[in-house]
Design an enzyme around this catalytic site. Structure first.
Site, short mmCIF file in Angstrom:
data_model
loop_
_atom_site.label_atom_id
_atom_site.label_comp_id
_atom_site.label_asym_id
_atom_site.label_seq_id
_atom_site.Cartn_x
_atom_site.Cartn_y
_atom_site.Cartn_z
N SER A 14 15.19 -16.52 -11.33
CA SER A 14 13.75 -16.58 -11.64
C SER A 14 13.43 -17.59 -12.74
O SER A 14 12.52 -18.41 -12.60
CB SER A 14 13.26 -15.20 -12.07
OG SER A 14 13.50 -14.26 -11.05
N GLY A 15 14.19 -17.53 -13.83
CA GLY A 15 13.91 -18.42 -14.96
C GLY A 15 14.25 -19.87 -14.66
O GLY A 15 13.47 -20.79 -14.95
N GLU A 34 23.68 -23.86 -8.48
CA GLU A 34 23.75 -22.42 -8.18
C GLU A 34 25.03 -22.18 -7.38
O GLU A 34 25.26 -22.84 -6.37
CB GLU A 34 22.51 -22.00 -7.38
CG GLU A 34 22.56 -20.58 -6.86
CD GLU A 34 22.75 -19.51 -7.95
OE1 GLU A 34 21.94 -19.47 -8.89
OE2 GLU A 34 23.72 -18.75 -7.86
N CYS A 42 16.93 -11.03 -9.14
CA CYS A 42 15.68 -10.39 -8.73
C CYS A 42 15.49 -10.44 -7.22
O CYS A 42 15.22 -9.43 -6.58
CB CYS A 42 14.50 -11.04 -9.44
SG CYS A 42 12.92 -10.43 -8.84
N CYS A 47 15.24 -6.63 -8.15
CA CYS A 47 13.88 -6.10 -7.99
C CYS A 47 13.39 -6.03 -6.55
O CYS A 47 12.86 -5.00 -6.13
CB CYS A 47 12.87 -6.96 -8.75
SG CYS A 47 13.48 -7.71 -10.25
N LYS A 50 15.54 -3.81 -4.10
CA LYS A 50 15.42 -2.45 -4.66
C LYS A 50 14.06 -1.85 -4.28
O LYS A 50 13.97 -0.72 -3.82
CB LYS A 50 15.58 -2.52 -6.19
CG LYS A 50 15.50 -1.22 -6.96
CD LYS A 50 14.10 -0.81 -7.35
CE LYS A 50 13.26 -1.81 -8.06
NZ LYS A 50 13.60 -2.11 -9.41
N TYR A 98 12.38 -20.05 -1.75
CA TYR A 98 12.80 -20.58 -3.06
C TYR A 98 13.40 -21.98 -2.92
O TYR A 98 13.15 -22.87 -3.72
CB TYR A 98 13.81 -19.63 -3.72
CG TYR A 98 13.15 -18.64 -4.66
CD1 TYR A 98 12.34 -17.63 -4.16
CD2 TYR A 98 13.33 -18.72 -6.03
CE1 TYR A 98 11.72 -16.72 -5.01
CE2 TYR A 98 12.72 -17.82 -6.89
CZ TYR A 98 11.92 -16.82 -6.37
OH TYR A 98 11.30 -15.95 -7.22
N TYR A 178 17.41 2.29 -16.17
CA TYR A 178 16.50 1.91 -15.08
C TYR A 178 17.17 2.00 -13.71
O TYR A 178 16.67 2.61 -12.77
CB TYR A 178 16.12 0.42 -15.21
CG TYR A 178 15.10 0.03 -16.22
CD1 TYR A 178 15.41 -0.06 -17.58
CD2 TYR A 178 13.84 -0.35 -15.82
CE1 TYR A 178 14.48 -0.51 -18.50
CE2 TYR A 178 12.89 -0.81 -16.73
CZ TYR A 178 13.22 -0.88 -18.07
OH TYR A 178 12.31 -1.33 -18.97
N GLU A 182 16.44 4.70 -10.63
CA GLU A 182 15.79 4.16 -9.42
C GLU A 182 16.62 4.43 -8.17
O GLU A 182 16.11 4.89 -7.15
CB GLU A 182 15.56 2.65 -9.59
CG GLU A 182 14.48 2.35 -10.63
CD GLU A 182 14.18 0.87 -10.81
OE1 GLU A 182 13.10 0.56 -11.34
OE2 GLU A 182 15.02 0.02 -10.44
N ARG A 199 25.90 10.42 -20.47
CA ARG A 199 26.63 10.86 -21.66
C ARG A 199 25.72 11.51 -22.70
O ARG A 199 26.18 12.18 -23.60
CB ARG A 199 27.39 9.69 -22.27
CG ARG A 199 26.52 8.51 -22.62
CD ARG A 199 27.37 7.32 -23.05
NE ARG A 199 26.53 6.20 -23.44
CZ ARG A 199 26.98 5.03 -23.81
NH1 ARG A 199 28.27 4.80 -23.82
NH2 ARG A 199 26.16 4.07 -24.16
N GLY A 262 24.48 -0.60 -17.61
CA GLY A 262 24.00 -1.77 -18.34
C GLY A 262 24.54 -3.06 -17.75
O GLY A 262 25.36 -3.05 -16.82
N THR A 311 12.23 -9.81 -14.94
CA THR A 311 11.93 -11.04 -14.21
C THR A 311 10.71 -11.81 -14.73
O THR A 311 10.79 -13.02 -14.97
CB THR A 311 11.76 -10.71 -12.71
OG1 THR A 311 13.00 -10.20 -12.24
CG2 THR A 311 11.36 -11.92 -11.90
N HIS A 436 -13.79 7.69 -9.48
CA HIS A 436 -13.55 9.05 -9.00
C HIS A 436 -13.49 9.10 -7.48
O HIS A 436 -14.30 8.43 -6.83
CB HIS A 436 -14.70 9.94 -9.50
CG HIS A 436 -14.49 11.38 -9.19
ND1 HIS A 436 -13.53 12.14 -9.82
CD2 HIS A 436 -15.12 12.20 -8.31
CE1 HIS A 436 -13.59 13.38 -9.34
NE2 HIS A 436 -14.54 13.43 -8.43
N GLU A 441 -8.37 7.93 -13.40
CA GLU A 441 -9.58 8.26 -14.18
C GLU A 441 -9.24 9.12 -15.39
O GLU A 441 -9.97 9.15 -16.37
CB GLU A 441 -10.64 8.93 -13.31
CG GLU A 441 -10.30 10.33 -12.83
CD GLU A 441 -11.39 10.91 -11.93
OE1 GLU A 441 -12.55 10.95 -12.38
OE2 GLU A 441 -11.08 11.30 -10.79
#
Ligand code: NDP
Length: 452
Positions: A14-15, A34, A42, A47, A50, A98, A178, A182, A199, A262, A311, A436, A441
């Site tokens: 992404s970056g 790459e 991502c 992302c 997922k 991409y 996360y 998920e 843990r 992690g 991302t 509503h 709300e």
């Protein structure tokens, strides 16, 4: 001195892609390397796939809940292999998009591993050296596995889940961040028996305590087994038939054991230290507010810098880098007040300070909180509750934090994030007319503080 290119980007995630495209738009000659697939974590194994799996899993609830609204359907059947095939097709399409983006911008893509060979030099895997005015490292991060755990070679990570061709009957997920929550929610709804091993006493360290408690309840209620205050001391068996041994000696049998403990920055073997780039204790590249490393011609953006590993943040950092280095205006990314979502089911949307963070900063705060069964649940019979919590600064009435658990929380928090960025007060929320009937709300109708 003339270099082969003006900018060499290592990593087409992404970056890196954003930085390369925008820099090329400013007239820079850009090369991007790459060594896997274009799109990065991502798009390829994060992302995007997922979220597709999360969507897939939630139909389980929809099918069930529809009965309360008069629908009758046959016995539902879920075909995991069909989902994977559809996911793969979509990821192929996105990867193509991409590639086109880079090609249309005039960026040269080299599909090989690249390492830093000096402040202005990059070495490609085939031995070629490319010189560059500026080097941008955007190599992301990689799942961390505790290598000292016996049998850890039997463990998998979120990367592997996307390669599964069949839904396992039993899965153990280690970790409570996360990724763990998920996948626990998604795989459980698809039909796996899921055990989460953490843990500590709760999932999602760093999130608001009320949200953490509520999500744990919801997960347990939906059939996920969460074992707290323990750890895995060893794995044995063979792939597809693994025995997990816990601290107290108990064993759990599972076809797959997924570690979501992690991620570590991808800096190893990149030649960074040799070139003079500084790393922190976790191996992340140290950068200033303009993403510049200790070497003035080398920059870094995204997860490899371990600032805020999301991302949209990597994209902003990549764009700001291009503006600053090739666009003639210095732009620093503001890393404060970033809204984010966790796509558990129910999902979380959060922005700003938690109650504990605000108190730790010595602020006098007022807390507004509501927990309710959403309207849909009245007929669907779902026991799931929605939780909303506002953290307000007593002195200024400024909204310091908004935390939501429930259907649509990710969508809601994006809009709340705008209000927060504009410095919204509780009175601004109160003055806003409710929409509503919605769950959102409640955000503008909460009048009675629960704590102050
Ligand atoms: P997190 O840092 O979120 O969570 C790691 C979890 O693993 C924690 O529960 C941690 O426990 C536990 N843990 C760490 N080391 C060990 C160990 N040795 N043994 C047992 N447990 C351990 O990491 P994730 O892998 O879930 O996600 C990585 C990052 O990716 C996130 O921080 C986020 O930035 C990004 N991400 C964002 C998503 C989103 O925006 N929706 C989705 C997925 C990822 P403890 O709390 O005790 O430290």
């Amino acid at each position: 001195m003339a270099h082969d290119v003006d900018l060499f980007v290592i990593g087409a995630g992404s970056g890196g892609v954003r930085a390369g495209r925008i820099s090329a738009g400013y007239g820079a000659r850009v090369m991007v390397a790459e060594d896997y697939r274009v799109g990065g974590t991502c798009v390829i194994r994060g992302c995007v796939p997922k979220k597709l799996y999360v969507y897939a899993s939630r139909f389980a609830d929809e099918v069930d809940e529809a009965k309360g609204f008069g629908w009758e359907a046959g016995e539902p059947r879920f075909d995991f292999a069909a989902l994977k095939a559809a996911k793969d097709k979509e990821i192929d399409r996105l990867e193509g998009a991409y590639r086109n983006t880079l090609g249309n911008a005039g960026v040269t893509l080299v599909e090989t591993r690249a390492t830093v060979a000096g402040p202005h030099a990059v070495r490609l895997a085939d031995g070629r050296t490319v010189t560059a005015g500026t080097i941008l490292v955007a190599t992301g991060a990689w799942p961390y596995l505790p290598s000292a755990t016996p049998g850890i070679h039997l463990a998998e990570t979120s990367n592997d889940i996307f390669e599964w061709t069949a839904l396992p009957r039993r899965v153990v997920i280690v970790g409570g961040g996360y990724i763990a929550v998920e996948f626990a929610c998604a795989l459980s709804r698809m039909g796996s028996e899921v055990t989460v091993v953490i843990r500590r006493d709760k999932v999602l360290r760093g999130f608001d305590e009320d949200l953490r408690d509520a999500l744990m309840n919801e997960m347990a209620q939906s059939g996920i087994r969460i074992l707290t205050g323990t750890d895995v001391v060893g794995l044995d068996g063979r792939p597809g038939n693994i025995n997990v041994t816990l601290l107290n000696g108990d064993g759990i049998a599972a076809e797959h054991v997924v570690y979501a403990t992690g991620r570590v920055p991808n800096t190893k073997g990149l030649g960074l230290l040799e070139a003079g780039v500084e790393l922190d204790a976790d191996g992340a590249i140290r950068v200033d507010r303009f993403s510049r490393t200790a070497v003035p011609s080398i920059y870094a953006v995204g997860d490899v810098t371990n600032r805020v590993n999301l991302t949209p943040v990597a994209i902003r950092e990549g764009h700001a880098f291009a503006d600053s280095v090739f666009g003639g205006r210095e732009v620093a990314v503001d890393h404060s007040g970033i809204p984010s979502a966790v796509f558990s089911t129910p999902e979380i949307g959060t922005v700003g300070q938690t109650e504990d963070e605000a108190r730790a900063l010595g602020r006098e705060i007022v807390i507004f909180r509501t927990s309710f069964r959403p309207m849909k649940a009245t007929l669907s019979g779902s026991p799931s509750r929605t939780l909303m919590k506002l953290v307000v600064d007593k002195a200024t009435d400024r909204m310091l934090g908004v935390h939501i658990l429930g259907e649509g929380a990710g969508e809601m928090i994006q809009c709340v994030g705008i209000a927060m960025r504009m410095g919204a007060t509780k009175r601004d929320f109160d003055m806003t007319m409710a929409v509503h009937p919605t769950a959102a709300e409640e955000l503008v109708t909460l009048r009675t503080p629960v704590a102050g």
